[in-house]
Design an enzyme around this catalytic site. Structure first.
Site, PDB file in Angstrom:
ATOM      1  N   ARG A  61     -64.173 -11.824 -30.796  1.00 46.49           N
ATOM      2  CA  ARG A  61     -64.254 -11.451 -32.213  1.00 46.49           C
ATOM      3  C   ARG A  61     -62.894 -11.446 -32.883  1.00 46.49           C
ATOM      4  O   ARG A  61     -62.795 -11.600 -34.107  1.00 46.49           O
ATOM      5  CB  ARG A  61     -64.983 -10.107 -32.365  1.00 46.49           C
ATOM      6  CG  ARG A  61     -66.462 -10.207 -32.019  1.00 46.49           C
ATOM      7  CD  ARG A  61     -67.140  -8.857 -32.025  1.00 46.49           C
ATOM      8  NE  ARG A  61     -66.643  -7.943 -31.010  1.00 46.49           N
ATOM      9  CZ  ARG A  61     -67.022  -7.945 -29.739  1.00 46.49           C
ATOM     10  NH1 ARG A  61     -67.917  -8.818 -29.327  1.00 46.49           N
ATOM     11  NH2 ARG A  61     -66.524  -7.095 -28.879  1.00 46.49           N
ATOM     12  N   GLU A  98     -62.600  -0.438 -21.905  1.00 47.66           N
ATOM     13  CA  GLU A  98     -63.337   0.823 -22.040  1.00 47.66           C
ATOM     14  C   GLU A  98     -64.515   0.820 -21.067  1.00 47.66           C
ATOM     15  O   GLU A  98     -64.923   1.849 -20.565  1.00 47.66           O
ATOM     16  CB  GLU A  98     -63.826   0.974 -23.494  1.00 47.66           C
ATOM     17  CG  GLU A  98     -64.440   2.318 -23.814  1.00 47.66           C
ATOM     18  CD  GLU A  98     -65.087   2.361 -25.193  1.00 47.66           C
ATOM     19  OE1 GLU A  98     -65.128   1.319 -25.874  1.00 47.66           O
ATOM     20  OE2 GLU A  98     -65.556   3.428 -25.581  1.00 47.66           O
TER      21      GLU A  98
HETATM   22  P1  AMP Z   1     -59.884  -1.778 -25.325  1.00 45.99           P
HETATM   23  O1  AMP Z   1     -59.182  -2.715 -24.413  1.00 45.99           O
HETATM   24  O2  AMP Z   1     -60.513  -0.632 -24.600  1.00 45.99           O
HETATM   25  O3  AMP Z   1     -58.995  -1.333 -26.473  1.00 45.99           O
HETATM   26  O4  AMP Z   1     -61.114  -2.565 -25.949  1.00 45.99           O
HETATM   27  C1  AMP Z   1     -60.926  -3.459 -26.977  1.00 45.99           C
HETATM   28  C2  AMP Z   1     -61.705  -4.711 -26.764  1.00 45.99           C
HETATM   29  O5  AMP Z   1     -63.005  -4.469 -26.246  1.00 45.99           O
HETATM   30  C3  AMP Z   1     -61.888  -5.424 -28.085  1.00 45.99           C
HETATM   31  O6  AMP Z   1     -61.722  -6.811 -27.861  1.00 45.99           O
HETATM   32  C4  AMP Z   1     -63.294  -5.078 -28.504  1.00 45.99           C
HETATM   33  O7  AMP Z   1     -63.947  -6.224 -28.982  1.00 45.99           O
HETATM   34  C5  AMP Z   1     -63.987  -4.559 -27.254  1.00 45.99           C
HETATM   35  N1  AMP Z   1     -64.525  -3.213 -27.404  1.00 45.99           N
HETATM   36  C6  AMP Z   1     -64.155  -2.110 -26.717  1.00 45.99           C
HETATM   37  N2  AMP Z   1     -64.881  -1.046 -27.048  1.00 45.99           N
HETATM   38  C7  AMP Z   1     -65.728  -1.454 -28.000  1.00 45.99           C
HETATM   39  C8  AMP Z   1     -66.732  -0.803 -28.774  1.00 45.99           C
HETATM   40  N3  AMP Z   1     -67.017   0.488 -28.615  1.00 45.99           N
HETATM   41  N4  AMP Z   1     -67.404  -1.546 -29.681  1.00 45.99           N
HETATM   42  C9  AMP Z   1     -67.137  -2.867 -29.843  1.00 45.99           C
HETATM   43  N5  AMP Z   1     -66.197  -3.529 -29.145  1.00 45.99           N
HETATM   44  C10 AMP Z   1     -65.499  -2.846 -28.226  1.00 45.99           C
END
Ligand code: AMP
Length: 181
Positions: A61, A98
């Protein structure tokens, strides 16, 4: 908060992709031409005073918003992708999501020494993805001068992982102590 209107086009999907995760689904926002333009313009405006050479978008995205921001700023766009997708030789970084683990890859010649880079993605959650993107940029001796997100899950503290040297901005922040800058 920038406006209540486009925020209503971000849909919460509980328990996706795993139980306990509330997925921020931006497809309704992408589906609305005015909202998509608003989001790209608003993110680009946040960087208007930041001299930069390239925009990096994180698969998948981050490609959509990153390319739109790059277009608005008149900058080239560099895709950071999931493993095995890029055709040329790559650099790779492993990181925690996450909801699991992942890797991010960049072409070895994607960035040049000294280039100033903006990172764009849809969601800043734990910051693992963005931190991996920063690591990839730095491994090519380029420099991250800003990171922009449509959504920040502030309660997960992701911006702290990017360090003080990387200004972070988000259009919608949920439960954050820092809030959008
Ligand atoms: P992070 O590495 O935990 O900051 O996660 C960010 C990446 O995971 C981004 O590329 C987001 O598209 C996806 N992502 C993580 N958590 C979510 C969420 N709750 N909703 C949508 N996309 C998420």
């Amino acid at each position: 908060m920038e406006s209540a209107w486009p925020e209503g086009l971000i849909r919460d999907v509980p328990d996706f992709p795993t139980e306990g995760i509330i997925f921020k689904d931006i497809t309704p926002l992408l589906d609305d031409g005015d909202a998509l333009r608003w989001a790209a313009d608003a993110l680009a405006d946040r960087f208007s005073g930041t001299p930069a050479d390239r925009v990096v978008g994180v698969e998948a995205r981050g490609f959509i918003l990153g390319a739109a921001v790059a277009y608005r700023l008149g900058l080239g766009f560099v895709p950071f992708r999931k493993p095995g997708k890029l055709p040329y030789s790559t650099l790779s970084v492993d990181y925690q999501l996450e909801y699991g683990t992942a890797s991010l890859e960049a072409h070895t010649d994607a960035l040049s020494s000294g280039q100033r880079v903006l990172i764009v993605d849809d969601v800043l959650a734990t910051g693992g993805t963005a931190a991996a993107a920063v690591e990839l940029v730095n491994s090519g001796d380029a420099e991250v001068v800003g990171a922009g997100f449509l959504i920040e899950l502030g309660f997960l503290g992701g911006r702290a992982r990017l360090g003080n040297g990387c200004p972070v901005t988000s259009l919608f922040c949920y439960g954050g102590s820092d809030g959008p800058s």
